[in-house]
Design a protein around this motif. Structure first.
Motif, PDB file in Angstrom:
ATOM      1  N   GLN A   3       0.510  -1.172   0.451  1.00  0.00           N
ATOM      2  CA  GLN A   3      -0.044  -0.217   0.382  1.00  0.00           C
ATOM      3  C   GLN A   3       0.992   1.169  -0.207  1.00  0.00           C
ATOM      4  O   GLN A   3       0.935   2.062  -0.755  1.00  0.00           O
ATOM      5  N   TYR A  32      -2.830  11.170   6.543  1.00  0.00           N
ATOM      6  CA  TYR A  32      -1.848  11.629   7.584  1.00  0.00           C
ATOM      7  C   TYR A  32      -0.949  10.643   7.117  1.00  0.00           C
ATOM      8  O   TYR A  32      -0.896   9.107   6.778  1.00  0.00           O
ATOM      9  N   ARG A  51      -0.809  16.247   7.920  1.00  0.00           N
ATOM     10  CA  ARG A  51      -2.018  16.047   7.530  1.00  0.00           C
ATOM     11  C   ARG A  51      -2.405  16.342   6.079  1.00  0.00           C
ATOM     12  O   ARG A  51      -1.867  17.046   5.731  1.00  0.00           O
ATOM     13  N   GLY A  93      -1.582   6.763   6.524  1.00  0.00           N
ATOM     14  CA  GLY A  93      -2.442   6.299   7.422  1.00  0.00           C
ATOM     15  C   GLY A  93      -3.660   7.064   7.556  1.00  0.00           C
ATOM     16  O   GLY A  93      -3.975   8.269   6.629  1.00  0.00           O
ATOM     17  N   GLU A  94      -4.871   6.768   8.174  1.00  0.00           N
ATOM     18  CA  GLU A  94      -6.355   7.457   8.375  1.00  0.00           C
ATOM     19  C   GLU A  94      -6.464   8.211   9.537  1.00  0.00           C
ATOM     20  O   GLU A  94      -6.136   7.409  10.321  1.00  0.00           O
ATOM     21  N   ASN A  95      -6.750   9.438   8.848  1.00  0.00           N
ATOM     22  CA  ASN A  95      -6.497  10.018  10.359  1.00  0.00           C
ATOM     23  C   ASN A  95      -8.224  10.087  10.948  1.00  0.00           C
ATOM     24  O   ASN A  95      -8.499  10.031  11.983  1.00  0.00           O
ATOM     25  N   GLY A  98     -10.808   5.638  11.977  1.00  0.00           N
ATOM     26  CA  GLY A  98     -11.596   4.400  12.610  1.00  0.00           C
ATOM     27  C   GLY A  98     -10.235   3.535  13.251  1.00  0.00           C
ATOM     28  O   GLY A  98     -10.732   2.153  14.001  1.00  0.00           O
ATOM     29  N   SER A  99      -9.041   3.657  12.534  1.00  0.00           N
ATOM     30  CA  SER A  99      -8.312   2.967  12.741  1.00  0.00           C
ATOM     31  C   SER A  99      -7.287   3.686  12.847  1.00  0.00           C
ATOM     32  O   SER A  99      -6.292   4.905  12.233  1.00  0.00           O
ATOM     33  N   ALA A 100      -5.686   3.115  13.942  1.00  0.00           N
ATOM     34  CA  ALA A 100      -4.862   3.325  13.931  1.00  0.00           C
ATOM     35  C   ALA A 100      -3.235   3.067  13.127  1.00  0.00           C
ATOM     36  O   ALA A 100      -2.488   3.765  13.599  1.00  0.00           O
ATOM     37  N   LYS A 101      -3.847   2.505  12.376  1.00  0.00           N
ATOM     38  CA  LYS A 101      -2.793   1.330  11.382  1.00  0.00           C
ATOM     39  C   LYS A 101      -2.178   3.030  10.600  1.00  0.00           C
ATOM     40  O   LYS A 101      -2.742   3.213   9.930  1.00  0.00           O
ATOM     41  N   LEU A 102      -1.139   2.184  10.904  1.00  0.00           N
ATOM     42  CA  LEU A 102       0.621   3.275   9.961  1.00  0.00           C
ATOM     43  C   LEU A 102       0.926   2.476   9.166  1.00  0.00           C
ATOM     44  O   LEU A 102       1.357   1.294   9.793  1.00  0.00           O
ATOM     45  N   ILE A 103       1.107   2.110   8.061  1.00  0.00           N
ATOM     46  CA  ILE A 103       1.371   1.919   6.877  1.00  0.00           C
ATOM     47  C   ILE A 103       2.856   2.241   6.387  1.00  0.00           C
ATOM     48  O   ILE A 103       2.947   2.741   6.064  1.00  0.00           O
ATOM     49  N   PHE A 104       4.047   1.657   6.447  1.00  0.00           N
ATOM     50  CA  PHE A 104       5.726   1.685   6.743  1.00  0.00           C
ATOM     51  C   PHE A 104       5.393   1.131   4.842  1.00  0.00           C
ATOM     52  O   PHE A 104       5.309   0.575   4.398  1.00  0.00           O
ATOM     53  N   GLY A 105       6.208   1.686   4.196  1.00  0.00           N
ATOM     54  CA  GLY A 105       7.086   1.701   2.681  1.00  0.00           C
ATOM     55  C   GLY A 105       8.299   0.634   3.800  1.00  0.00           C
ATOM     56  O   GLY A 105       8.460   0.462   4.308  1.00  0.00           O
TER      57      GLY A 105
END
Lengths: 114, 115
Positions: A3, A32, A51, A93-95, A98-105
Motif C-alpha cells: 500500500q 496522515y 496531515r 494512515g487514516e486520521n 477509525g483505525s490507528a494503523k500506520l502502513i510503512f514503506g
C-alpha cells in the motif's frame, strides 16, 4: 499489494547537497503522512509528519511535500550531513478512519558522503 | 521519561518452540502495535491493540497471537515457532485516543532467530 511504496532502496548524496526521498501510496483514504528515521540496530523515530489539509510542511532542514492527486509524498533534506546517513521509512494512515494503523514503506537507505 | 521497553533484545529458539516477546510502555498510551522488519519489506504490522483485551489483526497475523491484560503491557506470542519467523520485532505505542493515525513510539526491537 504494497500500500505504501518506496521505489528506491538506496540513495547517495554528497555532503551539502539536497537529499530527496520519495514515497507512493495507493489508498485514497490516507490522510496522515510521516517520515521516520532509523539507524542500524536502533528503533525508528519520527522525523516529520503532515496531515492532508496541507501540501507542504517545513521543519529546519526538512520539508515534506504532499501531492494528493498523484498519491505521492516526498522528504527533502537540505544541506545534507554525514549524520543524516540512515534508513528513512515513509508511512501513511487514516486520521478519520477509525483505525490507528500506520502502513510503512520498505525504506530507503540514505548515504551522505563527505 | 517516555519509554517503550522490549524484552528480550536477542532471542534464539528452535523450530516448534513457543516464543514470548514482551513490551511495556510508561506513557499511558491506549494503542500498541507489533511490527516485524525484514530486509526489503520494511515494517509489517502484525497486530494492533486499542486497549485492554481489544486487539485487531494487522496485515500479517498468521502464526502469531497477542495478549493485552494491562494497558501498559502488550505481549506477542508465537506458538510453535517457524524458521520464517526469524526477524526483528518492534513494539510501538501511540496516544491515539480517537483511533487515528499519529506518532508511534518504538521500542528498541527484539532480534529473534528460529533455528
Amino acid at each position: 499489494g504494497q500500500q505504501v511504496k518506496q521505489s528506491s532502496p538506496s540513495l547517495t548524496v554528497q555532503e551539502g547537497g539536497i537529499s530527496i526521498l520519495n514515497c507512493d501510496y495507493e489508498n485514497d483514504m490516507f490522510d496522515y503522512f510521516a517520515w521516520y528515521k532509523k539507524y542500524p540496530d536502533n528503533s525508528p523515530t519520527l522525523l516529520i509528519s503532515v496531515r492532508s489539509n496541507v501540501d507542504k510542511r517545513e521543519d529546519g532542514r526538512l520539508t515534506v511535500f504532499l501531492n494528493k492527486s498523484g498519491k505521492h509524498f516526498s522528504l527533502h533534506i537540505t544541506a545534507s550531513q554525514p549524520e543524516d546517513t540512515a534508513v528513512y521509512l515513509c508511512a501513511a494512515g487514516e486520521n478519520q478512519g477509525g483505525s490507528a494503523k500506520l502502513i510503512f514503506g520498505e525504506g530507503t537507505k540514505l548515504t551522505v558522503s563527505s | 521519561d517516555m519509554k517503550v521497553t522490549q524484552m528480550p533484545r536477542y532471542l534464539i529458539k528452535r523450530m516448534g518452540e513457543n516464543v514470548l516477546l514482551e513490551c511495556g510502555q510508561d506513557m499511558s498510551h491506549e494503542t500498541m502495535y507489533w511490527y516485524r522488519q525484514d530486509p526489503g519489506l520494511g515494517l509489517q504490522l502484525i497486530y494492533i491493540s486499542y486497549d485492554v483485551d481489544s486487539n485487531s489483526e494487522g496485515d500479517i497475523p498468521k502464526g502469531y497471537r497477542v495478549s493485552r491484560k494491562k494497558r501498559e503491557h502488550f505481549s506477542l506470542i508465537l506458538d510453535s515457532a517457524k524458521t520464517n519467523q526469524t526477524s526483528v520485532y518492534f513494539c510501538a505505542s501511540s496516544l491515539s485516543t480517537g483511533r487515528s493515525a499519529e506518532t508511534l513510539y518504538f521500542g528498541s526491537g527484539t532480534r529473534l532467530t528460529v533455528l
